[in-house]
Design a protein around this motif. Sequence first.
Motif, PDB file in Angstrom:
ATOM      1  N   VAL A  98     -56.925 -70.674  83.127  1.00 26.83           N
ATOM      2  CA  VAL A  98     -56.608 -69.695  84.180  1.00 26.83           C
ATOM      3  C   VAL A  98     -57.508 -69.923  85.384  1.00 26.83           C
ATOM      4  O   VAL A  98     -57.057 -69.912  86.539  1.00 26.83           O
ATOM      5  CB  VAL A  98     -56.757 -68.249  83.654  1.00 26.83           C
ATOM      6  CG1 VAL A  98     -56.542 -67.241  84.766  1.00 26.83           C
ATOM      7  CG2 VAL A  98     -55.800 -67.989  82.509  1.00 26.83           C
TER       8      VAL A  98
ATOM      9  N   GLY B 282     -56.284 -71.076  89.036  1.00 29.52           N
ATOM     10  CA  GLY B 282     -56.541 -70.238  90.206  1.00 29.52           C
ATOM     11  C   GLY B 282     -57.298 -70.970  91.295  1.00 29.52           C
ATOM     12  O   GLY B 282     -56.939 -70.902  92.477  1.00 29.52           O
TER      13      GLY B 282
ATOM     14  N   ILE C 183     -57.114 -65.566  90.122  1.00 31.17           N
ATOM     15  CA  ILE C 183     -55.665 -65.381  90.288  1.00 31.17           C
ATOM     16  C   ILE C 183     -55.382 -64.448  91.465  1.00 31.17           C
ATOM     17  O   ILE C 183     -54.460 -64.677  92.249  1.00 31.17           O
ATOM     18  CB  ILE C 183     -55.034 -64.836  88.991  1.00 31.17           C
ATOM     19  CG1 ILE C 183     -55.136 -65.879  87.872  1.00 31.17           C
ATOM     20  CG2 ILE C 183     -53.591 -64.410  89.197  1.00 31.17           C
ATOM     21  CD1 ILE C 183     -54.410 -67.177  88.162  1.00 31.17           C
TER      22      ILE C 183
ATOM     23  N   CYS D 223     -56.008 -66.340  94.647  1.00 30.10           N
ATOM     24  CA  CYS D 223     -54.940 -67.338  94.777  1.00 30.10           C
ATOM     25  C   CYS D 223     -53.682 -66.713  95.370  1.00 30.10           C
ATOM     26  O   CYS D 223     -53.060 -67.275  96.270  1.00 30.10           O
ATOM     27  CB  CYS D 223     -54.647 -67.934  93.404  1.00 30.10           C
ATOM     28  SG  CYS D 223     -53.194 -68.951  93.317  1.00 30.10           S
TER      29      CYS D 223
ATOM     30  N   LEU E 167     -45.668 -65.774  87.203  1.00 27.79           N
ATOM     31  CA  LEU E 167     -46.469 -64.587  86.910  1.00 27.79           C
ATOM     32  C   LEU E 167     -45.614 -63.522  86.219  1.00 27.79           C
ATOM     33  O   LEU E 167     -46.023 -62.933  85.216  1.00 27.79           O
ATOM     34  CB  LEU E 167     -47.068 -64.017  88.199  1.00 27.79           C
ATOM     35  CG  LEU E 167     -47.826 -62.705  88.060  1.00 27.79           C
ATOM     36  CD1 LEU E 167     -49.318 -62.986  88.072  1.00 27.79           C
ATOM     37  CD2 LEU E 167     -47.476 -61.768  89.184  1.00 27.79           C
TER      38      LEU E 167
END
Length: 180
Positions: free
Chosen positions: A15, A19, A81, A84, A125
């Motif tokens: 993750v 990101g 995230i 991002c 997502l």
Amino acid sequence: MSDIAIVGYEHTWGVLLYGISTTVAYSLLGLNVLRFVQWRQVNWYEYLIYMFILVFNVYVFNFLVNNISVDFESDIAFYSIKICGIVGIAMCLFSGLYNSTRLSFKTAYYMYATFGLVFSDFAALLAYYYKMEPFLFYFLDRTLYLFAFYCLVKYVFFYTEEQSNLDNSIKGSFEDSKVL
């Protein structure tokens, strides 16, 4: 790099790598055209509309990401995230301004590429965290990604063609000056 990170997305490092690499890519793409936006061509009411859309999108994204904050193993992965997504939204704003102030096929392909990349990430997502029709949204994610990649290749083609035409015209004018 972000596509490689998807392999390890079940882990914090995946993750985080996703990101960071996506944020860097979005930043480079956004900053690439920021210098070409002709800011004086944008009217004050267009600025208001763009700012409203930007704030609304950041608000919606923030709401969606805060709902899934418990799914992240660490705060740094969560914020990578979040950053991002916000950088992706800003990149879409810059590409929209670039296209509206320098309207051409080249700028349109660039705008389609940036929007395709961001919508692809948004569909992923929704599929991964919200479990909304995962098969449909993963298919949408990959389709938008391929569309964005195609548009980015077309943008690079137009960009290199424009650069070679510029080089040829400079070379031609140099040759003309040598003759004189």
